[in-house]
Motif scaffolding. Sequence first.
Motif, PDB file in Angstrom:
ATOM      1  N   THR A 334      -1.152  -3.412   2.965  1.00  0.00           N
ATOM      2  CA  THR A 334      -0.718  -2.030   3.224  1.00  0.00           C
ATOM      3  C   THR A 334      -0.060  -1.408   2.003  1.00  0.00           C
ATOM      4  N   TYR A 337      -1.881  -0.027  -1.196  1.00  0.00           N
ATOM      5  CA  TYR A 337      -2.614   1.231  -1.080  1.00  0.00           C
ATOM      6  C   TYR A 337      -1.741   2.440  -1.410  1.00  0.00           C
ATOM      7  N   HIS A 339      -0.246   2.559  -4.297  1.00  0.00           N
ATOM      8  CA  HIS A 339      -0.216   2.610  -5.756  1.00  0.00           C
ATOM      9  C   HIS A 339      -0.630   3.977  -6.320  1.00  0.00           C
ATOM     10  N   ARG A 352      -4.823  -1.909  -8.183  1.00  0.00           N
ATOM     11  CA  ARG A 352      -4.442  -2.514  -6.915  1.00  0.00           C
ATOM     12  C   ARG A 352      -4.842  -3.990  -6.842  1.00  0.00           C
ATOM     13  N   TRP A 355      -9.222  -7.485  -2.788  1.00  0.00           N
ATOM     14  CA  TRP A 355      -8.676  -8.010  -1.546  1.00  0.00           C
ATOM     15  C   TRP A 355      -8.615  -9.536  -1.568  1.00  0.00           C
TER      16      TRP A 355
END
Length: 541
Positions: A334, A337, A339, A352, A355
Amino acid sequence: MGRRGRGGVLGEIEFLIVLLGAVVLLAQLARLSGVPYPIALVLGGLAIGFVSTIVPGVPEVELAPEVIFLVFLPPLLNSAAFLSSPRDLRVHLRPIAQLALGLVLVTTLAVAVLAHYLFGLPWAAAFVLGAILAPTDPVAAEGIFRRLGVPERVSTVVSGESLVNDGSALVAYRVAVVAATAGGFSLWEAGLEFLLTGGGGLVLGLVLARLLLPLWARLREPSILITTSLLLPYAVYVVAEELHVSGILAVVSYGLYQGWRAPRLFSAASTRLQSASFWSTTVFILESLLFVLVGLQFPVVLRGLDGTTVPEALLYAALVFGVVVGARLIWFFTVPYLHPVLDRVFRRSYPRGSWQERLVMSWSGMRGAVSLAAALAIPLTVEGGAAFPGRNLIVFLTFAVILATLVLQGLTLPLLIRSLRIKADDASATITELKARLVGAHAALARLEDLCTNEPVPPGSQEQMREYYEGRIRRYTAGVEAGGATAEYAQSAAYWRRWRMELFEAEREAVISMRDRGEISPEIMRRVERDLDLEEARFAG
C-alpha cells in the motif's frame, strides 16, 4: 546470565563451554544442510532447553535482559553499521525511514488493538507488547540474501530498516512501560521523548565518533587497536544510556561513521586483515550464542504461564504472528503506491520496485534479540506493588513470535526467492568491480612513473613492476569491454588459481620439513608460513 540450581553437575562455566560446543556442531550441520544457521541454532537451543528440564545435572538458563542489551547488542550493531554504506542508505532513505518509523508505529498499534480486545490486556500493556514485536532482526534474512543473491535494493532496505527500527521501537517501548507502571500517558510528551531520545542518540554517536576515531587512529600496535575497536561500541552505548538517549542509535551512527572513515584512518594492511578476522569470529560467536539462548529460554517461559492454558496461549501466539506478518505485507503493498505523491512533495523521485521485491522484503521481517531483551526487561510490578498486567503472557507471546518468524519465514524465504526468480545483477556488479580495479591499477602505474622519475629505482625493477600493472590493466579492460569477465580471462584465472595453490602447498611443505629436520626454528617457519598464508588468502579470494 544466570541459572537455577537443581543439584546439577554442570556449573555456569562448564555449561557455557557445552553451549559453545553445541554452537559449533549446529552451525556445521546448518552449513551441510543448507539451513540458515540462526534457525538451526534456535531449534538446537529449544531442544537443549527441553532436555534441561528433564535431565538431572543440566542447569536451566535464565537470561537477564541487560546481558543482551549491554553484552551482545553494542558489538553486533557496530559491526552491522560498519559494513553498511551510508551512501546506499541515503539513496534508500525514504523506504528505510518509512519502515523504521511508520511501520514500527503501525505494528505497535495493530498488535495492541488485538491484545486489548481479544486477550483482555490493558491498553498500556497491550502497547508494550506491540512495541516489543515491532523491531526486526535481519541476520537470518541477510544470510539467505548473500547465499542466493538478491537485488541491492532489497538487502539495503531490509538491513537499513533493522539498524534504525531497533532504536525507534525501544523508545516506543519505554513510553508504553512508563504508561503501564505509572498509570499516566501524554501523547505530546511521548512524541517529544521519541524525537529527543532517538535524535539525541544519532547525534551523540556522530559526536563521539568524531572525537574518538582520531585518537584511536594514533594507535599502531594491532592487538591494542583491535581490542579498542571492541571496547569503543560499549563505551558509546553506556554513555548514551547514561545521558538518557538511545544507546542503540548512538552505536549505529558511530558504526556508520567509523566504517566510512576507517579506510583512511587505518592504512596498515596487516591490521585490517587481523581486524576483519577478529570481528568476523566475534560476531559469529555472539550471534550464535544469542540464537541458542533464545531457544533455551522457551521452556522456562512456557512454565511461567499462569491463568492461561497452553492451547490458549498458542492460539494467541498464532493470532499475534498473523497480525505482525499481515501488517508488514499490507504496508509493502500500500505505502509504496504513495511514492508519486511523495516525489512531488520532496522533489525527488524514488522508484517503487517490483512486486516480487516487495514480497521478499515483506517476508524478511524476522524478530530476534531486541524483542527478546525488551520482553525480559518488563518490570515485575507497577506503582503500588501490583503485578505488571499480563507480563508472563507478553513474554510468552514474544518468544513464540520470535520462534515462528525465524523458523517459518526463515525456512520458506529461500523458496520464495527462488520461485519469484529474484536475482542480483551480477554482470553489473562485476563490471563495477573491474572498473574499480582498473582505476586502482592506473593509479599504481602513475605512481610508479613518479617514483622512477624522482627516485633511483633499478631498471630491472621498473620494468618488472610496469609489466605487472600493464598486464592487469589489459585484463581488466578486456573484462569491462566484454561486459564482465571474459571466458578466456575466467578460464585462465581458474587455471592460475589452481596451479598457484599447488605451488603454495609445495612451498609450505618444504618449509615445514626444514623445521622437522631442525634446519630452521619454529619461529622462522611461522614467519615464512604467515607470508605464504597472506599470499594464498589473496589468491583464494
